[in-house]
Scaffold this active site. Structure first.
Site, PDB file in Angstrom:
ATOM      1  N   GLY A 291       0.846  -1.186   0.000  1.00 55.22           N
ATOM      2  CA  GLY A 291       0.000   0.000   0.000  1.00 55.22           C
ATOM      3  C   GLY A 291       0.880   1.234   0.000  1.00 55.22           C
TER       4      GLY A 291
ATOM      5  N   GLY B 291      -0.538   8.609   0.934  1.00 55.36           N
ATOM      6  CA  GLY B 291      -0.698   8.734   2.373  1.00 55.36           C
ATOM      7  C   GLY B 291       0.460   8.197   3.188  1.00 55.36           C
ATOM      8  N   TYR B 292       0.113   7.482   4.274  1.00 52.45           N
ATOM      9  CA  TYR B 292       1.121   7.001   5.195  1.00 52.45           C
ATOM     10  C   TYR B 292       2.037   5.958   4.552  1.00 52.45           C
ATOM     11  CZ  TYR B 292      -0.858   9.386   9.255  1.00 52.45           C
ATOM     12  OH  TYR B 292      -1.267  10.335  10.153  1.00 52.45           O
TER      13      TYR B 292
ATOM     14  N   TYR C 299     -16.453   5.828  14.042  1.00 51.82           N
ATOM     15  CA  TYR C 299     -15.116   5.316  13.737  1.00 51.82           C
ATOM     16  C   TYR C 299     -14.689   4.249  14.744  1.00 51.82           C
ATOM     17  CZ  TYR C 299     -10.471   5.042  11.812  1.00 51.82           C
ATOM     18  OH  TYR C 299      -9.334   4.558  11.212  1.00 51.82           O
TER      19      TYR C 299
END
Length: 396
Positions: free
Chosen positions: A47, A51-52, A234
Protein backbone atom coordinates in the site's frame (compact mmCIF):
# COMPACT_ATOMS: atom_id res chain seq x y z
CA UNK A 1 -4.33 17.69 -22.56
CA UNK A 2 -5.18 20.35 -19.97
CA UNK A 3 -5.89 18.54 -16.72
CA UNK A 4 -8.32 20.10 -14.26
CA UNK A 5 -9.83 18.58 -11.10
CA UNK A 6 -13.12 16.76 -11.53
CA UNK A 7 -14.86 15.62 -8.36
CA UNK A 8 -17.53 13.09 -7.56
CA UNK A 9 -18.41 13.33 -3.87
CA UNK A 10 -15.28 12.70 -1.83
CA UNK A 11 -13.32 11.44 -4.84
CA UNK A 12 -11.35 13.41 -7.41
CA UNK A 13 -11.52 11.49 -10.69
CA UNK A 14 -8.52 13.21 -12.29
CA UNK A 15 -4.93 13.65 -11.19
CA UNK A 16 -2.13 15.93 -12.35
CA UNK A 17 1.28 14.27 -12.97
CA UNK A 18 3.39 17.40 -12.41
CA UNK A 19 1.47 18.34 -9.27
CA UNK A 20 1.80 14.84 -7.82
CA UNK A 21 5.52 14.81 -8.63
CA UNK A 22 5.96 18.17 -6.89
CA UNK A 23 4.16 16.91 -3.78
CA UNK A 24 6.38 13.82 -3.66
CA UNK A 25 9.51 15.91 -4.11
CA UNK A 26 8.41 18.20 -1.28
CA UNK A 27 8.21 15.18 1.03
CA UNK A 28 11.59 13.91 -0.14
CA UNK A 29 13.17 17.32 0.45
CA UNK A 30 11.74 17.44 3.97
CA UNK A 31 13.28 14.08 4.87
CA UNK A 32 16.64 14.87 3.27
CA UNK A 33 16.85 18.05 5.34
CA UNK A 34 16.42 16.10 8.59
CA UNK A 35 19.03 14.00 10.41
CA UNK A 36 19.37 10.49 8.95
CA UNK A 37 17.26 7.69 10.40
CA UNK A 38 19.20 4.73 11.78
CA UNK A 39 16.61 2.37 10.41
CA UNK A 40 15.87 -0.39 7.92
CA UNK A 41 17.94 -1.39 4.89
CA UNK A 42 15.49 -3.40 2.76
CA UNK A 43 11.83 -2.42 3.03
CA UNK A 44 8.56 -3.75 1.66
CA UNK A 45 5.65 -1.29 1.71
CA UNK A 46 2.27 -2.86 0.99
CA UNK A 47 0.00 0.00 0.00
CA UNK A 48 2.83 2.31 -1.04
CA UNK A 49 1.36 4.90 -3.39
CA UNK A 50 -0.40 7.45 -1.18
CA UNK A 51 -0.70 8.73 2.37
CA UNK A 52 1.12 7.00 5.19
CA UNK A 53 2.36 4.17 2.97
CA UNK A 54 4.03 6.55 0.52
CA UNK A 55 5.47 8.63 3.35
CA UNK A 56 6.84 5.47 5.00
CA UNK A 57 8.57 4.54 1.75
CA UNK A 58 10.03 8.04 1.41
CA UNK A 59 11.37 8.05 4.99
CA UNK A 60 12.82 4.56 4.53
CA UNK A 61 14.57 5.46 1.28
CA UNK A 62 15.65 9.06 1.79
CA UNK A 63 15.91 9.01 5.58
CA UNK A 64 17.51 5.60 6.15
CA UNK A 65 18.99 4.97 2.69
CA UNK A 66 16.93 1.79 2.33
CA UNK A 67 16.15 -0.19 -0.78
CA UNK A 68 12.38 -0.47 -1.21
CA UNK A 69 9.67 -2.45 -2.92
CA UNK A 70 6.28 -0.78 -3.21
CA UNK A 71 3.11 -2.81 -3.78
CA UNK A 72 0.00 -0.89 -4.81
CA UNK A 73 -3.09 -1.05 -7.00
CA UNK A 74 -3.06 2.00 -9.26
CA UNK A 75 -3.83 2.55 -12.91
CA UNK A 76 -1.90 4.30 -15.68
CA UNK A 77 -3.49 6.86 -17.99
CA UNK A 78 -5.76 5.50 -20.71
CA UNK A 79 -7.20 7.60 -23.52
CA UNK A 80 -8.76 10.76 -22.08
CA UNK A 81 -8.52 9.40 -18.52
CA UNK A 82 -5.56 10.42 -16.38
CA UNK A 83 -3.63 7.95 -14.31
CA UNK A 84 -4.52 7.68 -10.63
CA UNK A 85 -2.68 9.94 -8.22
CA UNK A 86 -0.94 6.91 -6.74
CA UNK A 87 0.51 6.04 -10.14
CA UNK A 88 1.96 9.52 -10.58
CA UNK A 89 3.23 9.56 -6.98
CA UNK A 90 4.98 6.24 -7.40
CA UNK A 91 6.52 7.17 -10.74
CA UNK A 92 7.96 10.30 -9.14
CA UNK A 93 9.29 8.29 -6.20
CA UNK A 94 10.88 5.67 -8.46
CA UNK A 95 12.59 8.36 -10.54
CA UNK A 96 13.96 10.13 -7.45
CA UNK A 97 15.13 6.87 -5.89
CA UNK A 98 16.97 5.88 -9.07
CA UNK A 99 18.67 9.28 -9.19
CA UNK A 100 19.77 8.72 -5.57
CA UNK A 101 21.15 5.30 -6.58
CA UNK A 102 18.73 3.48 -4.31
CA UNK A 103 17.23 0.19 -5.39
CA UNK A 104 13.46 0.54 -5.75
CA UNK A 105 10.84 -1.54 -7.49
CA UNK A 106 7.10 -1.33 -8.04
CA UNK A 107 4.62 -4.19 -8.20
CA UNK A 108 1.15 -3.13 -9.34
CA UNK A 109 -1.81 -5.35 -8.58
CA UNK A 110 -4.17 -6.68 -5.92
CA UNK A 111 -2.18 -6.94 -2.68
CA UNK A 112 -4.83 -9.32 -1.32
CA UNK A 113 -4.07 -11.92 -4.01
CA UNK A 114 -1.70 -14.86 -3.75
CA UNK A 115 -0.26 -13.95 -7.16
CA UNK A 116 1.00 -10.55 -5.99
CA UNK A 117 2.42 -12.08 -2.81
CA UNK A 118 4.28 -14.69 -4.87
CA UNK A 119 5.60 -12.10 -7.33
CA UNK A 120 6.77 -9.92 -4.46
CA UNK A 121 8.61 -12.83 -2.81
CA UNK A 122 10.41 -13.66 -6.05
CA UNK A 123 11.43 -10.03 -6.48
CA UNK A 124 12.78 -9.89 -2.93
CA UNK A 125 14.81 -13.04 -3.56
CA UNK A 126 16.26 -11.83 -6.84
CA UNK A 127 16.98 -8.20 -5.97
CA UNK A 128 17.19 -7.70 -2.20
CA UNK A 129 17.75 -11.13 -0.68
CA UNK A 130 15.85 -10.47 2.53
CA UNK A 131 13.87 -7.60 4.03
CA UNK A 132 13.96 -6.17 7.52
CA UNK A 133 10.85 -3.96 7.53
CA UNK A 134 7.34 -4.67 6.24
CA UNK A 135 4.91 -1.74 6.29
CA UNK A 136 1.28 -2.77 5.87
CA UNK A 137 -0.75 0.27 4.79
CA UNK A 138 -3.49 -1.08 2.53
CA UNK A 139 -6.63 1.06 2.18
CA UNK A 140 -9.25 -0.59 0.02
CA UNK A 141 -13.06 -0.69 0.10
CA UNK A 142 -13.17 -4.27 -1.20
CA UNK A 143 -11.25 -7.52 -0.91
CA UNK A 144 -11.47 -10.79 -2.78
CA UNK A 145 -10.41 -13.59 -0.47
CA UNK A 146 -7.53 -15.50 -2.12
CA UNK A 147 -8.72 -18.89 -0.90
CA UNK A 148 -12.52 -18.80 -0.92
CA UNK A 149 -13.00 -16.23 -3.70
CA UNK A 150 -15.61 -14.41 -1.61
CA UNK A 151 -15.76 -10.68 -2.32
CA UNK A 152 -16.05 -8.53 0.80
CA UNK A 153 -17.12 -4.88 0.85
CA UNK A 154 -16.47 -2.60 3.81
CA UNK A 155 -18.91 -0.06 5.21
CA UNK A 156 -18.49 2.97 7.45
CA UNK A 157 -21.30 2.59 9.96
CA UNK A 158 -21.95 2.66 13.70
CA UNK A 159 -22.79 -0.46 15.66
CA UNK A 160 -26.01 -0.95 17.60
CA UNK A 161 -27.60 2.49 17.27
CA UNK A 162 -28.26 5.12 14.63
CA UNK A 163 -25.61 7.85 14.71
CA UNK A 164 -26.46 11.53 14.25
CA UNK A 165 -23.88 14.29 14.33
CA UNK A 166 -22.54 17.26 12.40
CA UNK A 167 -20.80 16.84 9.09
CA UNK A 168 -19.64 19.17 6.33
CA UNK A 169 -19.60 19.28 2.57
CA UNK A 170 -15.97 20.35 2.33
CA UNK A 171 -16.50 21.64 -1.20
CA UNK A 172 -19.30 24.06 -0.25
CA UNK A 173 -18.85 24.61 3.49
CA UNK A 174 -22.41 23.52 4.30
CA UNK A 175 -22.64 22.10 7.82
CA UNK A 176 -25.49 19.62 8.16
CA UNK A 177 -26.56 16.64 10.25
CA UNK A 178 -25.36 13.21 9.17
CA UNK A 179 -27.62 10.29 10.02
CA UNK A 180 -26.04 6.85 9.68
CA UNK A 181 -27.96 3.65 10.30
CA UNK A 182 -26.16 0.87 12.21
CA UNK A 183 -24.39 -1.92 10.40
CA UNK A 184 -25.79 -5.40 10.09
CA UNK A 185 -23.83 -8.38 11.39
CA UNK A 186 -22.84 -9.30 7.83
CA UNK A 187 -21.66 -5.76 7.08
CA UNK A 188 -19.53 -5.91 10.22
CA UNK A 189 -18.10 -9.28 9.19
CA UNK A 190 -17.25 -8.03 5.72
CA UNK A 191 -15.63 -4.82 7.00
CA UNK A 192 -13.37 -6.80 9.32
CA UNK A 193 -12.48 -9.09 6.42
CA UNK A 194 -11.40 -6.10 4.32
CA UNK A 195 -9.78 -3.85 6.90
CA UNK A 196 -8.76 -6.21 9.68
CA UNK A 197 -5.55 -8.17 10.12
CA UNK A 198 -6.10 -11.36 8.13
CA UNK A 199 -4.28 -10.21 5.01
CA UNK A 200 -1.40 -8.73 7.04
CA UNK A 201 -1.05 -12.12 8.72
CA UNK A 202 -1.08 -13.85 5.31
CA UNK A 203 1.70 -11.59 4.04
CA UNK A 204 3.94 -12.26 7.04
CA UNK A 205 3.23 -16.00 6.95
CA UNK A 206 4.18 -16.27 3.28
CA UNK A 207 7.25 -14.04 3.60
CA UNK A 208 8.43 -16.07 6.60
CA UNK A 209 7.78 -19.41 4.91
CA UNK A 210 9.73 -18.22 1.87
CA UNK A 211 12.67 -17.30 4.12
CA UNK A 212 12.91 -13.72 2.85
CA UNK A 213 12.74 -12.04 6.27
CA UNK A 214 15.86 -11.18 8.22
CA UNK A 215 16.23 -12.26 11.82
CA UNK A 216 14.89 -9.35 13.83
CA UNK A 217 12.58 -8.13 11.06
CA UNK A 218 9.98 -5.53 12.02
CA UNK A 219 6.46 -5.12 10.68
CA UNK A 220 4.07 -2.25 11.30
CA UNK A 221 0.51 -1.35 10.37
CA UNK A 222 -1.40 1.88 10.93
CA UNK A 223 -4.53 2.71 12.89
CA UNK A 224 -6.48 5.60 14.35
CA UNK A 225 -8.37 6.16 17.59
CA UNK A 226 -9.39 9.81 17.69
CA UNK A 227 -11.69 11.72 20.05
CA UNK A 228 -15.11 11.01 21.48
CA UNK A 229 -16.65 13.13 18.69
CA UNK A 230 -15.81 10.50 16.06
CA UNK A 231 -15.96 7.32 18.15
CA UNK A 232 -19.47 6.19 17.23
CA UNK A 233 -18.79 6.23 13.51
CA UNK A 234 -15.12 5.32 13.74
CA UNK A 235 -13.54 3.66 16.78
CA UNK A 236 -16.78 2.19 18.11
CA UNK A 237 -18.13 1.45 14.62
CA UNK A 238 -17.33 -1.02 11.87
CA UNK A 239 -13.91 0.49 11.13
CA UNK A 240 -12.98 0.38 14.79
CA UNK A 241 -13.91 -3.29 14.96
CA UNK A 242 -11.63 -3.92 12.00
CA UNK A 243 -8.84 -1.96 13.68
CA UNK A 244 -9.31 -4.03 16.84
CA UNK A 245 -8.75 -7.11 14.69
CA UNK A 246 -5.66 -5.47 13.18
CA UNK A 247 -4.26 -4.75 16.63
CA UNK A 248 -4.93 -8.31 17.81
CA UNK A 249 -3.04 -9.50 14.73
CA UNK A 250 -0.07 -7.34 15.75
CA UNK A 251 0.13 -9.18 19.09
CA UNK A 252 0.11 -12.54 17.31
CA UNK A 253 2.76 -11.39 14.85
CA UNK A 254 4.92 -10.05 17.68
CA UNK A 255 4.95 -13.54 19.22
CA UNK A 256 5.54 -15.15 15.83
CA UNK A 257 8.42 -12.90 14.75
CA UNK A 258 9.76 -12.67 18.29
CA UNK A 259 11.13 -16.20 17.92
CA UNK A 260 13.90 -14.72 15.74
CA UNK A 261 14.13 -11.35 17.48
CA UNK A 262 11.50 -9.69 15.30
CA UNK A 263 8.84 -7.15 16.23
CA UNK A 264 5.29 -6.22 15.20
CA UNK A 265 3.51 -2.97 15.96
CA UNK A 266 0.43 -0.95 15.21
CA UNK A 267 1.03 2.79 15.17
CA UNK A 268 -1.91 5.01 16.05
CA UNK A 269 -1.47 8.05 13.82
CA UNK A 270 -2.84 11.57 13.71
CA UNK A 271 -5.99 12.46 11.76
CA UNK A 272 -4.98 13.71 8.32
CA UNK A 273 -6.59 14.58 5.01
CA UNK A 274 -6.56 11.35 3.02
CA UNK A 275 -8.76 9.78 0.38
CA UNK A 276 -9.96 7.35 3.04
CA UNK A 277 -10.74 9.91 5.76
CA UNK A 278 -12.65 12.09 3.28
CA UNK A 279 -15.15 9.25 2.92
CA UNK A 280 -16.08 9.10 6.60
CA UNK A 281 -18.99 11.34 7.67
CA UNK A 282 -18.12 13.74 10.52
CA UNK A 283 -14.37 13.20 10.10
CA UNK A 284 -13.64 15.98 7.55
CA UNK A 285 -15.32 18.52 9.84
CA UNK A 286 -13.40 17.22 12.85
CA UNK A 287 -10.10 17.33 10.93
CA UNK A 288 -10.82 20.90 9.80
CA UNK A 289 -11.37 22.00 13.41
CA UNK A 290 -8.34 20.01 14.59
CA UNK A 291 -6.10 21.57 11.94
CA UNK A 292 -7.13 25.08 13.00
CA UNK A 293 -6.39 24.39 16.66
CA UNK A 294 -3.12 22.55 16.07
CA UNK A 295 -1.82 25.13 13.60
CA UNK A 296 -2.68 27.94 16.01
CA UNK A 297 -0.83 26.02 18.73
CA UNK A 298 2.21 25.30 16.54
CA UNK A 299 1.71 21.54 16.87
CA UNK A 300 0.39 20.59 13.44
CA UNK A 301 2.12 17.81 11.53
CA UNK A 302 1.46 16.65 8.00
CA UNK A 303 1.88 13.09 6.73
CA UNK A 304 5.63 13.11 6.08
CA UNK A 305 6.33 14.85 9.41
CA UNK A 306 4.33 12.17 11.21
CA UNK A 307 6.20 9.33 9.50
CA UNK A 308 9.63 10.87 10.03
CA UNK A 309 8.88 11.27 13.74
CA UNK A 310 7.51 7.71 13.89
CA UNK A 311 10.65 6.23 12.34
CA UNK A 312 13.23 8.42 14.08
CA UNK A 313 11.71 8.81 17.56
CA UNK A 314 9.65 5.65 17.95
CA UNK A 315 10.26 2.71 15.64
CA UNK A 316 14.05 3.06 15.46
CA UNK A 317 14.75 5.05 18.61
CA UNK A 318 18.03 4.18 20.31
CA UNK A 319 16.09 4.04 23.57
CA UNK A 320 13.68 1.39 22.31
CA UNK A 321 10.16 1.72 20.95
CA UNK A 322 7.75 3.25 23.50
CA UNK A 323 4.21 1.84 23.51
CA UNK A 324 1.08 2.38 25.57
CA UNK A 325 -0.56 -0.14 27.90
CA UNK A 326 -2.13 -1.89 24.89
CA UNK A 327 1.18 -2.20 23.08
CA UNK A 328 0.35 0.57 20.58
CA UNK A 329 2.77 3.21 19.32
CA UNK A 330 1.03 6.54 19.93
CA UNK A 331 2.25 9.02 17.34
CA UNK A 332 -1.14 10.74 17.75
CA UNK A 333 0.12 12.16 21.06
CA UNK A 334 0.01 15.79 19.93
CA UNK A 335 -3.53 15.50 18.54
CA UNK A 336 -4.76 13.92 21.75
CA UNK A 337 -3.28 16.48 24.14
CA UNK A 338 -6.11 17.39 26.56
CA UNK A 339 -5.85 21.11 25.81
CA UNK A 340 -6.06 20.47 22.05
CA UNK A 341 -9.10 18.23 22.38
CA UNK A 342 -10.81 20.62 24.79
CA UNK A 343 -10.52 23.46 22.30
CA UNK A 344 -11.71 21.30 19.40
CA UNK A 345 -14.74 20.18 21.44
CA UNK A 346 -15.54 23.78 22.32
CA UNK A 347 -15.49 24.80 18.67
CA UNK A 348 -17.42 21.70 17.62
CA UNK A 349 -20.35 22.70 19.82
CA UNK A 350 -20.49 26.10 18.15
CA UNK A 351 -19.98 25.04 14.51
CA UNK A 352 -22.50 26.13 11.87
CA UNK A 353 -22.41 26.86 8.17
CA UNK A 354 -22.12 30.56 9.00
CA UNK A 355 -18.96 30.27 11.12
CA UNK A 356 -17.27 27.14 9.74
CA UNK A 357 -14.50 29.07 7.97
CA UNK A 358 -13.84 31.11 11.11
CA UNK A 359 -13.71 28.23 13.60
CA UNK A 360 -11.99 25.65 11.40
CA UNK A 361 -9.35 25.39 8.71
CA UNK A 362 -11.81 24.11 6.10
CA UNK A 363 -10.01 26.04 3.38
CA UNK A 364 -6.82 24.24 4.34
CA UNK A 365 -8.64 20.91 4.36
CA UNK A 366 -10.04 21.57 0.89
CA UNK A 367 -6.63 22.57 -0.46
CA UNK A 368 -4.95 19.47 0.99
CA UNK A 369 -7.69 17.28 -0.48
CA UNK A 370 -6.94 18.55 -3.98
CA UNK A 371 -3.20 18.33 -3.38
CA UNK A 372 -3.68 14.58 -2.88
CA UNK A 373 -4.43 14.50 -6.59
CA UNK A 374 -1.72 16.95 -7.66
CA UNK A 375 -3.82 20.11 -7.79
CA UNK A 376 -3.48 23.44 -5.97
CA UNK A 377 0.28 22.94 -5.81
CA UNK A 378 2.60 25.93 -5.95
CA UNK A 379 4.70 26.29 -9.08
CA UNK A 380 2.48 24.19 -11.37
CA UNK A 381 0.92 25.67 -14.52
CA UNK A 382 -2.52 24.10 -14.57
CA UNK A 383 -3.37 25.71 -17.91
CA UNK A 384 -0.47 24.00 -19.66
CA UNK A 385 -1.02 21.21 -22.16
CA UNK A 386 0.47 18.10 -20.56
CA UNK A 387 0.82 14.44 -21.47
CA UNK A 388 -1.05 12.32 -18.89
CA UNK A 389 0.94 9.23 -19.85
CA UNK A 390 3.78 8.74 -17.38
CA UNK A 391 5.98 5.66 -17.55
CA UNK A 392 6.56 3.75 -14.33
CA UNK A 393 10.30 3.13 -13.83
CA UNK A 394 11.32 -0.19 -12.29
CA UNK A 395 7.89 -1.75 -12.75
CA UNK A 396 8.02 -5.49 -12.11
Amino acid sequence: MIIQPKTRGFICTTAHPDGCAAQVQKQIDYVKDKPPVKGPKNVLVIGASTGYGLASRIVSAFGAGANTIGVYFDKPAEGARTASAGWYNSAAFEKAASEAELKSYSIVGDAFSDDIKSRTIELIRSELGKIDLIVYSVASPRRTHPKSGEVFSSVIKPLGETYINKTVNFHTGDVTQATIEPASEDELRQTIAVMGGEDWQMWIDQLEQADVLTDGATTIAYSYIGPEITHAVYRDGTIGAAKNDLEATAHRLADQLGATGGRAFVSVNKALVTQSSAAIPVVPLYISALYKVMKDSGLHENCIEQMYRLFSERLYSEDGTPVDDKGLIRIDDLEMKPEIQAEVAKRWAELTTENVYELTDLKGYNKEFFQLFGFETDGIDYEADIDPNVEMPNLK
